[in-house]
Design a protein around this motif. Sequence first.
Motif, PDB file in Angstrom:
ATOM      1  N   ALA A 215      34.133  53.808  29.780  1.00 30.05           N
ATOM      2  CA  ALA A 215      33.977  52.385  29.545  1.00 30.05           C
ATOM      3  C   ALA A 215      34.405  51.621  30.790  1.00 30.05           C
ATOM      4  O   ALA A 215      35.336  52.041  31.481  1.00 30.05           O
ATOM      5  N   PRO A 216      33.727  50.515  31.097  1.00 29.39           N
ATOM      6  CA  PRO A 216      34.157  49.734  32.256  1.00 29.39           C
ATOM      7  C   PRO A 216      35.555  49.171  32.011  1.00 29.39           C
ATOM      8  O   PRO A 216      35.976  48.978  30.880  1.00 29.39           O
ATOM      9  N   ALA A 217      36.242  48.917  33.092  1.00 28.31           N
ATOM     10  CA  ALA A 217      37.583  48.342  32.989  1.00 28.31           C
ATOM     11  C   ALA A 217      37.497  46.985  32.307  1.00 28.31           C
ATOM     12  O   ALA A 217      36.510  46.264  32.459  1.00 28.31           O
ATOM     13  N   PRO A 218      38.509  46.633  31.547  1.00 29.31           N
ATOM     14  CA  PRO A 218      38.477  45.331  30.879  1.00 29.31           C
ATOM     15  C   PRO A 218      38.497  44.201  31.906  1.00 29.31           C
ATOM     16  O   PRO A 218      38.974  44.368  33.014  1.00 29.31           O
ATOM     17  N   ALA A 219      37.980  43.031  31.504  1.00 27.98           N
ATOM     18  CA  ALA A 219      37.931  41.867  32.387  1.00 27.98           C
ATOM     19  C   ALA A 219      39.235  41.077  32.321  1.00 27.98           C
ATOM     20  O   ALA A 219      39.290  39.925  32.690  1.00 27.98           O
ATOM     21  N   THR A 220      40.273  41.699  31.793  1.00 27.28           N
ATOM     22  CA  THR A 220      41.575  41.052  31.709  1.00 27.28           C
ATOM     23  C   THR A 220      42.647  42.013  32.199  1.00 27.28           C
ATOM     24  O   THR A 220      42.426  43.211  32.327  1.00 27.28           O
ATOM     25  N   THR A 221      43.831  41.460  32.431  1.00 27.14           N
ATOM     26  CA  THR A 221      44.978  42.299  32.780  1.00 27.14           C
ATOM     27  C   THR A 221      45.485  42.961  31.508  1.00 27.14           C
ATOM     28  O   THR A 221      45.012  42.649  30.400  1.00 27.14           O
ATOM     29  N   VAL A 222      46.475  43.810  31.617  1.00 29.69           N
ATOM     30  CA  VAL A 222      47.021  44.474  30.424  1.00 29.69           C
ATOM     31  C   VAL A 222      47.663  43.482  29.470  1.00 29.69           C
ATOM     32  O   VAL A 222      47.810  43.762  28.286  1.00 29.69           O
TER      33      VAL A 222
END
Length: 186
Positions: A5-12
């Motif tokens: 899955a692509p990395a999320p568009a937010t920080t952790v």
Amino acid sequence: MPTPAPAPATTVTGAPLPVVALPQGELLTVNDKDLPLIKDALGPGVHFKPLRLDLENGEWVVLATFAPGASIPMHYHTGAVDAWTMSGSWNYIEYPDQPQTAGSYLYEPGASVHTLTTPASNTEDTVVLFRISGANVNFNEDGTFHSVLDAALVRHLTDTLSEAQGVGPVNYIGGGAADFTVKQGG
């Protein structure tokens, strides 16, 4: 193998990323312990493990292993080289009083010319991590052209020799993926 899955568009913490970031779903990492040694790839006693071969940018990273007394031809670098000696020792014939030993880091600017050799008196293999930009233009002892060694040839050697030696396929990190953003006629 499923596509990550692509990395999320937010920080952790859920905050938006502060910059436009590459959608990286996994780290690009290899472990040299999981890679086969491609033997005698660049001559007798000159072996390597490919770590990253980026044909588009002309960069290649290899873990080279040299048997005692092994050498490679005189070569001209079209780009810069970083070399970290991890074990053993080696030197350039042109600089016999500057041996590279375990722990040495060497920077070679583009347009440098030299002949790598390992002393026959070495009691162990010499292992060097090379990061090379561009190509090595290799010459015979009489100064005539021998060959060009670059990321494309290293990939070819990896593919053909790993198959011939029964150790392939080899999982190294590749380079970009030049392509059209919109396919024509599709």
